[in-house]
Design a protein around this motif. Structure first.
Motif, PDB file in Angstrom:
ATOM      1  N   ARG A  51       0.630  -1.017   0.328  1.00 36.63           N
ATOM      2  CA  ARG A  51      -0.328  -0.267  -0.009  1.00 36.63           C
ATOM      3  C   ARG A  51       1.073   1.075   0.093  1.00 36.63           C
ATOM      4  NH1 ARG A  51      -4.992  -0.153   3.802  1.00 36.63           N
ATOM      5  NH2 ARG A  51      -6.009   0.402   2.074  1.00 36.63           N
ATOM      6  N   GLU A  62       2.357   1.569  -3.318  1.00 35.90           N
ATOM      7  CA  GLU A  62       1.043   2.475  -4.614  1.00 35.90           C
ATOM      8  C   GLU A  62       1.122   3.947  -4.158  1.00 35.90           C
ATOM      9  OE1 GLU A  62      -1.616  -0.378  -5.189  1.00 35.90           O
ATOM     10  OE2 GLU A  62      -1.093  -1.066  -7.003  1.00 35.90           O
ATOM     11  N   GLU A  63       0.880   3.947  -2.616  1.00 34.60           N
ATOM     12  CA  GLU A  63       0.805   5.392  -2.619  1.00 34.60           C
ATOM     13  C   GLU A  63       1.423   6.100  -3.171  1.00 34.60           C
ATOM     14  OE1 GLU A  63      -2.578   6.201  -1.574  1.00 34.60           O
ATOM     15  OE2 GLU A  63      -3.169   4.489  -0.849  1.00 34.60           O
ATOM     16  N   ALA A  91       1.550   6.625  -6.965  1.00 31.63           N
ATOM     17  CA  ALA A  91       0.217   7.317  -6.639  1.00 31.63           C
ATOM     18  C   ALA A  91       0.164   9.337  -6.959  1.00 31.63           C
ATOM     19  CB  ALA A  91      -0.986   6.945  -6.890  1.00 31.63           C
ATOM     20  N   CYS A 109       2.412  10.748  -9.237  1.00 32.07           N
ATOM     21  CA  CYS A 109       1.676  10.672 -10.630  1.00 32.07           C
ATOM     22  C   CYS A 109       0.430  11.815 -10.931  1.00 32.07           C
ATOM     23  CB  CYS A 109       0.680   9.780 -10.226  1.00 32.07           C
ATOM     24  SG  CYS A 109       0.451   9.510 -12.094  1.00 32.07           S
ATOM     25  N   TRP A 110       0.611  12.185  -9.691  1.00 33.27           N
ATOM     26  CA  TRP A 110      -0.655  13.147  -9.328  1.00 33.27           C
ATOM     27  C   TRP A 110       0.013  14.921  -9.253  1.00 33.27           C
ATOM     28  CZ3 TRP A 110      -4.763  14.197 -12.093  1.00 33.27           C
ATOM     29  CH2 TRP A 110      -5.191  12.703 -12.626  1.00 33.27           C
ATOM     30  N   LYS A 123     -14.018  14.666  -0.317  1.00 37.54           N
ATOM     31  CA  LYS A 123     -14.234  14.549   0.323  1.00 37.54           C
ATOM     32  C   LYS A 123     -13.396  12.248   0.497  1.00 37.54           C
ATOM     33  CE  LYS A 123     -17.781  13.965   2.858  1.00 37.54           C
ATOM     34  NZ  LYS A 123     -18.959  14.178   3.793  1.00 37.54           N
ATOM     35  N   ASN A 124     -13.929  12.031  -0.670  1.00 32.13           N
ATOM     36  CA  ASN A 124     -13.196  10.873  -0.926  1.00 32.13           C
ATOM     37  C   ASN A 124     -11.977  10.944  -1.128  1.00 32.13           C
ATOM     38  OD1 ASN A 124     -14.069  12.356  -3.389  1.00 32.13           O
ATOM     39  ND2 ASN A 124     -14.236   9.959  -3.883  1.00 32.13           N
ATOM     40  N   ARG A 125     -11.216  11.755  -1.216  1.00 28.88           N
ATOM     41  CA  ARG A 125      -9.930  12.193  -1.882  1.00 28.88           C
ATOM     42  C   ARG A 125      -8.840  12.294  -0.489  1.00 28.88           C
ATOM     43  NH1 ARG A 125      -9.431  12.617  -7.636  1.00 28.88           N
ATOM     44  NH2 ARG A 125     -11.256  11.713  -7.972  1.00 28.88           N
ATOM     45  N   LYS A 163      -6.389  10.033   0.927  1.00 26.67           N
ATOM     46  CA  LYS A 163      -6.367   9.634   1.635  1.00 26.67           C
ATOM     47  C   LYS A 163      -5.024   8.529   2.311  1.00 26.67           C
ATOM     48  CE  LYS A 163     -11.298   8.576   1.792  1.00 26.67           C
ATOM     49  NZ  LYS A 163     -11.527   9.453   3.376  1.00 26.67           N
ATOM     50  N   SER A 207      -2.715   6.531   4.796  1.00 29.74           N
ATOM     51  CA  SER A 207      -2.834   5.236   5.256  1.00 29.74           C
ATOM     52  C   SER A 207      -1.585   5.190   5.146  1.00 29.74           C
ATOM     53  CB  SER A 207      -3.182   5.326   3.630  1.00 29.74           C
ATOM     54  OG  SER A 207      -2.776   5.377   2.790  1.00 29.74           O
ATOM     55  N   ARG A 261      -0.467   5.293   8.703  1.00 35.79           N
ATOM     56  CA  ARG A 261      -1.615   4.293   9.791  1.00 35.79           C
ATOM     57  C   ARG A 261      -1.188   2.865   9.323  1.00 35.79           C
ATOM     58  NH1 ARG A 261      -7.928   4.031   7.881  1.00 35.79           N
ATOM     59  NH2 ARG A 261      -7.507   3.863   6.074  1.00 35.79           N
ATOM     60  N   GLU A 262      -0.519   2.934   7.941  1.00 39.48           N
ATOM     61  CA  GLU A 262       0.467   1.183   8.037  1.00 39.48           C
ATOM     62  C   GLU A 262       1.425   1.134   8.832  1.00 39.48           C
ATOM     63  OE1 GLU A 262      -0.531  -1.018   6.324  1.00 39.48           O
ATOM     64  OE2 GLU A 262      -2.430  -0.537   5.453  1.00 39.48           O
ATOM     65  N   VAL A 285      -4.188   1.731  -8.279  1.00 34.81           N
ATOM     66  CA  VAL A 285      -5.056   2.455  -7.332  1.00 34.81           C
ATOM     67  C   VAL A 285      -6.281   3.383  -7.893  1.00 34.81           C
ATOM     68  CG1 VAL A 285      -2.956   3.056  -6.300  1.00 34.81           C
ATOM     69  CG2 VAL A 285      -2.993   4.155  -8.699  1.00 34.81           C
ATOM     70  N   ARG A 286      -6.337   4.089  -7.469  1.00 40.69           N
ATOM     71  CA  ARG A 286      -7.943   5.100  -8.952  1.00 40.69           C
ATOM     72  C   ARG A 286      -7.884   4.715  -9.891  1.00 40.69           C
ATOM     73  NH1 ARG A 286     -11.502   7.732  -5.239  1.00 40.69           N
ATOM     74  NH2 ARG A 286     -10.169   8.322  -3.907  1.00 40.69           N
ATOM     75  N   GLU A 298      -3.345   6.458 -14.320  1.00 41.68           N
ATOM     76  CA  GLU A 298      -2.558   6.521 -13.233  1.00 41.68           C
ATOM     77  C   GLU A 298      -1.975   5.595 -13.334  1.00 41.68           C
ATOM     78  OE1 GLU A 298      -4.095   8.256  -8.634  1.00 41.68           O
ATOM     79  OE2 GLU A 298      -5.328   7.470 -10.204  1.00 41.68           O
ATOM     80  N   TYR A 300      -4.263  -3.577  -1.019  1.00 39.66           N
ATOM     81  CA  TYR A 300      -4.566  -2.176  -1.624  1.00 39.66           C
ATOM     82  C   TYR A 300      -4.528  -1.349  -1.791  1.00 39.66           C
ATOM     83  CZ  TYR A 300      -8.370  -6.850  -2.770  1.00 39.66           C
ATOM     84  OH  TYR A 300      -8.337  -7.900  -3.822  1.00 39.66           O
ATOM     85  N   THR A 328      -5.126   2.069  -0.970  1.00 37.54           N
ATOM     86  CA  THR A 328      -6.984   3.005   0.331  1.00 37.54           C
ATOM     87  C   THR A 328      -8.048   3.451  -1.080  1.00 37.54           C
ATOM     88  OG1 THR A 328      -5.597   4.965   0.625  1.00 37.54           O
ATOM     89  CG2 THR A 328      -6.411   3.472   2.432  1.00 37.54           C
ATOM     90  N   GLU A 331     -11.559   2.509  -2.304  1.00 41.62           N
ATOM     91  CA  GLU A 331     -12.396   4.242  -2.277  1.00 41.62           C
ATOM     92  C   GLU A 331     -12.921   3.916  -4.227  1.00 41.62           C
ATOM     93  OE1 GLU A 331     -14.352   7.224  -1.406  1.00 41.62           O
ATOM     94  OE2 GLU A 331     -13.481   7.184  -2.994  1.00 41.62           O
TER      95      GLU A 331
END
Lengths: 345, 119
Positions: A192, A195-196, A199, A202-203, A281-283, A285, A289, A292-293, B19-20, B24, B61, B63, B67
Motif C-alpha cells: 500500500r 502504491e500510494e 500515485a 503521478c498527481w 471528501k473521498n480524496r 487518503k 494511509s 496508518r500502516e 490505485v484509483r 494512474e 490494496y 486506499t 475508495e
C-alpha cells in the motif's frame, strides 16, 4: 540515389561514433587532470564540488541537500563539474538513489557535464562502482528510456516509472520477503505504501499534469536489528514536493502565510486533517494511509522528507530543514520479527 | 438463505490491484468498479442473491482503489453511466471475505459510509 543516401547515413553514424569517442576521451582526460591537481586548460570552465564524508539522506539530510545545492549552483550548459568524492567514507543506498536521480535530471544539470572521482575508502568505492554511478558521470549517457542500468548493488534493485506499477511493487516486496522469511509472501502494508507513493508522484509531483514526473524505487538489505533481519525501501521523486502541491485552507493557510514552520502541515496531512486540493471528501487518503500502516506495525522506521520538512515517525520527530528538498522522499523498513504477511504463495 | 455468488478478485480481476483511475496505472479501482463490481452488484440486486467478494490472494490494496471501487459503488458515476446504489441495499447484497488482511472490511465499510453522505 538510394545508395547515396545509405552512404550518407553510414557516414553520419561513423561521425557520431567518432564524436562520442572524442568527448569521452576529453572527459576522462579532464577528470584525471583535476584529480592530479594539475591546472585545467583555460578553455575548460571546470568546477569542483566537494561531497561530505557521510552521504545519508535519512541520517544527514542537510549535508546531502547542501551538497546538491552546491552542485545545482555550478551547473551550467556545457560546463564541466567534478564531484569530488575522494573523502567520502560512507554512502547509504537512499543517498545513492537520490544522487543518481539528480544526475539524470536534465533540469537539475542544465546541460552540465558531470565527472566523478573515486572515494579513497575501498568499501565506499566498491559501492559506487557496483552501482553504475561512474558509468553515468564519466561517460556520455542517454537520459531516455532506461537511464540507470538495472544492476544489483548490495542486493538492491532500482526501478523507475511515471505511472503506478502494482506488479513491480509486488515484485520488490517478494524480493524482501525472500530475504526476511526465506519464502515469497505478501506484505499488504508495504504494498500500500509503495502504491500510494507512486500515485502521489503521478498527481502531486506536477499538479498541473499527471504522470509527468518519474518516481524511483529501491529495496535493499538492511543491517540486523536486535538479531532480526531488515529490508529497507527508499522511494523518491524530484517533483514539487507534497507541501508545495497542496492548497491550504483555514488556520493552516494562515500559519503558512505568517511563515510558521511547515512541520505542522505535514503532521496534519499524515493525520488526515488536511483536505485534498480537489476539494473532494473521498480524496487525500494516501498519505494518512502511510502513517496508518506504520501505526499498525506493518511497516517500520518510516521517514518522510519533502520540501523543508523532515519527519521521522519512528521517533515522532518533525524538523524544519534549512535547505529545502524539491521533491518527496519516503523510506521505511520491513523487519523479520513482524510478520505482516497475508498469504503465502 | 439467499443464494451466494463468489467473486474472487485475485483470480477474476488481478492479483495486483492498482490505485484509483486508469490514468494512474493498470488495474484501477474505477476499472474494477465499472467492469466487474457494479454489473455484478446490479445483477445480485435484480436476481436477489448475495455477491461475495473474496479479497484474499492479492498483493494488497491501495486506499484509493478501495475508495474508488466500493465508495464509487454507493456514489455512482454519471460519466460512466453508473447509477448510485443505496447503502442499505448494497450492504444487503454484498458480503466481503478478507482473511489475509484483517483491516480491509472495516476500511471498505468506512468508505461506503462516507460515500453515502452527500458532499
Amino acid at each position: 540515389m538510394k545508395g547515396k543516401r545509405q552512404k550518407a547515413v553510414l557516414h553520419q553514424q561513423k561521425r557520431s561514433k567518432k564524436e562520442a569517442k572524442r568527448k569521452l576521451k576529453r572527459k576522462n582526460w579532464l577528470a584525471k587532470r583535476l584529480l592530479m591537481g594539475l591546472p585545467k586548460r583555460p578553455s575548460f570552465a571546470a568546477y569542483i564540488v566537494k561531497a561530505p564524508q557521510v552521504l545519508s539522506f535519512i541520517n544527514e539530510p542537510e549535508l546531502l541537500l547542501d551538497f546538491f545545492e552546491n552542485l545545482r549552483l555550478v551547473c551550467k550548459p556545457k560546463r564541466y563539474v567534478l564531484l569530488d568524492l575522494e573523502d567520502v567514507t560512507s554512502i547509504s543506498n537512499d543517498a545513492l538513489l537520490l544522487l543518481l536521480t539528480k544526475l539524470q535530471n536534465r533540469n537539475f544539470l542544465k546541460g552540465a557535464n558531470i565527472l566523478g572521482s573515486r572515494p579513497k575508502c575501498p568499501k565506499t568505492r566498491e559501492i559506487l562502482e557496483n552501482s553504475g554511478f561512474f558509468g553515468i558521470v564519466n561517460h556520455k549517457f542517454d537520459t531516455g528510456t532506461n537511464p540507470i542500468p538495472v544492476s544489483n548493488f548490495m542486493l538492491a534493485q532500482r526501478k523507475h516509472s511515471k505511472k503506478v506499477q502494482p506488479e513491480l511493487a509486488q515484485a520488490v516486496i517478494h524480493e524482501a520477503t525472500k530475504h526476511l522469511y526465506g519464502k515469497v509472501c505478501e506484505q499488504p502494508g508495504a504494498f500500500r505504501v509503495i502504491e500510494e507513493f507512486m500515485a502521489n508522484t503521478c498527481w502531486h509531483a506536477n499538479p498541473n499534469e499527471p504522470a509527468t514526473e518519474r518516481w524511483w524505487l529501491t529495496g535493499f538489505q538492511g543491517p540486523l536489528k536486535d538479531g532480526f533481519k531488515t529490508w529497507c525501501f527508499a522511494l523518491v521523486d524530484n517533483g514539487v514536493g507534497i507541501l508545495e502541491s497542496i492548497e491550504l485552507k483555514g488556520w493552516l493557510s494562515a500559519m503558512d502565510w505568517l511563515g510558521f514552520s511547515k512541520t505542522n502541515i505535514l503532521e496534519n496531512l499524515l493525520n488526515g486533517k488536511v483536505e485534498s486540493r480537489t476539494g473532494l471528501k473521498n480524496r487525500g487518503k494516501g498519505l494518512p494511509s502511510m502513517k496508518r500502516e506504520f501505526n499498525r506495525k506493518r511497516i517500520f522506521n518510516l521517514h518522510i522528507i519533502t520540501n523543508n520538512v523532515y519527519a521521522n515517525l519512528a521517533k515522532n520527530v518533525y524538523l524544519t530543514l534549512n535547505i529545502p528538498f524539491s521533491g518527496t522522499f519516503v523510506y521505511f523498513e520491513l523487519i523479520s520479527q513482524s510478520n505482516g504477511k497475508t498469504s503465502d504463495l | 438463505m439467499e443464494k451466494q455468488v463468489i467473486y474472487k478478485v485475485a483470480k477474476e480481476f488481478t492479483p495486483t490491484p492498482g490505485v484509483r483511475s486508469p490514468k494512474e496505472g493498470n488495474f484501477s479501482g474505477e476499472e474494477f468498479l465499472s467492469k466487474h463490481l457494479y454489473p455484478k452488484m446490479v445483477q445480485a440486486i435484480e436476481e436477489k442473491f448475495t455477491l461475495v467478494i473474496d479479497l484474499d490472494g492479492t498483493a494488497g490494496y491501495a486506499t484509493s482503489f478501495l475508495e474508488a471501487a466500493f465508495g464509487g459503488l454507493i456514489r455512482g458515476c454519471e460519466a460512466d453511466g453508473l447509477k448510485a446504489i443505496d447503502l442499505n441495499v448494497a450492504k444487503k447484497h454484498l458480503k466481503l471475505i478478507s482473511h489475509d488482511d484483517p483491516y480491509l472490511e472495516e476500511e471498505i465499510e468506512e468508505y461506503m459510509q462516507e460515500a453515502a453522505v452527500p458532499a
